[in-house]
Design a protein around this motif. Structure first.
Motif, mmCIF file in Angstrom:
data_model
loop_
_atom_site.group_PDB
_atom_site.id
_atom_site.type_symbol
_atom_site.label_atom_id
_atom_site.label_comp_id
_atom_site.label_asym_id
_atom_site.label_seq_id
_atom_site.Cartn_x
_atom_site.Cartn_y
_atom_site.Cartn_z
ATOM 1 N N SER A 107 -46.381 13.843 -20.473
ATOM 2 C CA SER A 107 -45.361 15.266 -20.393
ATOM 3 C C SER A 107 -46.020 15.378 -21.277
ATOM 4 O O SER A 107 -45.795 14.720 -22.500
ATOM 5 C CB SER A 107 -44.441 14.301 -19.822
ATOM 6 N N ASP A 109 -42.683 17.185 -22.229
ATOM 7 C CA ASP A 109 -41.679 16.767 -22.279
ATOM 8 C C ASP A 109 -41.504 15.523 -23.305
ATOM 9 O O ASP A 109 -41.343 13.993 -22.663
ATOM 10 C CB ASP A 109 -40.780 17.224 -21.113
ATOM 11 N N ASN A 151 -42.733 13.267 -13.433
ATOM 12 C CA ASN A 151 -43.743 13.948 -14.431
ATOM 13 C C ASN A 151 -44.593 14.885 -13.533
ATOM 14 O O ASN A 151 -45.619 15.843 -13.726
ATOM 15 C CB ASN A 151 -44.110 12.996 -14.962
ATOM 16 N N ASP A 154 -45.078 18.289 -14.742
ATOM 17 C CA ASP A 154 -44.681 18.972 -15.723
ATOM 18 C C ASP A 154 -46.141 19.327 -16.357
ATOM 19 O O ASP A 154 -46.685 19.471 -16.748
ATOM 20 C CB ASP A 154 -44.214 17.695 -16.549
#
Length: 319
Positions: A107, A109, A151, A154
């Motif tokens: 990911s 993030d 995830n 993502d």
């Protein structure tokens, strides 16, 4: 091909991987005298083994790994290495000898990455990756993403990241990895969650056909519970497992029934190894439920001519 675990040490603590969770894998393992590994590479070439994957743990925690990469490359072997990316800038010259560099990023993030990997390392990994990409050819670097529902959303951002940098994105469903009887708590997908992940990946591949690679039939294998009598694991005959000390382990990298430091031809001519290879189609109890990607890939090529063709096309991102 050969899967060479250069070290069982790791410097991240992924929530779905046993290396970071089990302290014994973070002890300093006995490493081979360098000349022993160089000799092994010579043996692989003499036997016609064409590919060598440098794995771990984190392979770059073994300071000799880049020398092994260079030697194998000079001998004409196809080389690859999965890595968490924390050390690829430090060892950029060696890393850039690889035919395929695989960096694990689930990911973009930062908080989610830190939760899943147990370390707030995403900014450093991204910087390291951009540094080594300056000297790598397009589509010779792959982002490995372990996928579950956490995830899944993502991945479009990650695919766009790969498109902008001429990278390959290889998403694979999270699966448990058992090593010699030890397993993590169940982290796998079940029921309709498998369907949801597969359909999302198909849509992602349709949107990014040049960048996204995944084995479509893997999800049917996953749904059916992994290796079994109708789809046996071919690790013993097709995927050579070599440990940090240069010993070969059978039947696979994850469970050891027999190990040897003998010359390669002598090992494969031994009655013990012949017996293990002969048993691969019938499986052992510990094979049941295994869904690990590397053994799956080599088994797909052996178990079905149609899967062999489809796997090749998947690998080339043609289908």
């Amino acid at each position: 091909m050969v899967m060479f675990e250069t070290t069982l040490m790791c410097n991240v603590f992924c929530e779905y991987c046993i290396f970071g969770e089990e302290g014994k894998f973070n002890e300093l393992q006995t490493r081979a005298v360098r000349e022993r590994i160089f000799k092994r590479i010579d043996e692989f070439c003499e036997m016609g083994i064409f590919a060598l994957s440098f794995s771990g743990g984190e392979p770059l925690l073994n300071p000799s790994t880049c020398d092994y990469i260079a030697y194998a490359s000079d001998r004409g072997m196809w080389t690859s290495m999965p890595t968490n990316g924390l050390l690829i800038r430090k060892y950029a010259d060696g890393v850039n000898r690889l035919d395929l560099l695989e960096v694990s990023i689930d990911s973009l993030d930062r908080q989610r990455f830190a939760k899943r990997r147990g370390i707030d390392g995403l900014p450093r990994i991204r910087e390291n990756l951009d540094f080594v990409l300056k000297k790598r050819r397009p589509f010779t670097t792959q982002i490995n993403a372990a996928v579950n529902l956490e995830n899944l959303g993502d991945l479009p951002e990650l695919a766009e990241f790969c498109k902008q940098r001429d990278l390959v994105l290889h998403p694979e469903a999270v699966h448990n990895v058992m090593r010699d009887g030890e397993a993590l708590p169940d982290a796998e997908l079940h029921g309709k969650d498998i369907d949801r992940v597969e359909m999302s990946l198909r849509d992602l591949r349709a949107a990014y056909p040049e960048n996204v690679r995944f084995y479509s039939h893997y999800y049917d294998f996953y749904r059916k519970g992994g290796f079994g009598p109708k789809f046996p694991c071919r690790h013993p005959s097709k995927l050579v497992s070599m440990k940090p000390d240069g010993s070969l382990h059978f039947p696979c990298a994850f469970v050891t029934l027999h190990k040897s430091q003998a010359p390669l031809r002598e090992i494969f001519a031994s009655e013990k190894v012949k017996k293990i290879i002969a048993q691969e189609a019938t499986l052992w109890d510990f094979c049941q439920g295994c869904k690990i990607g590397c053994p799956y890939e080599v088994s797909a090529y052996t178990n079905s001519p149609m899967l062999a063709v489809e796997s090749g096309l998947n690998f080339l991102r043609i289908v």
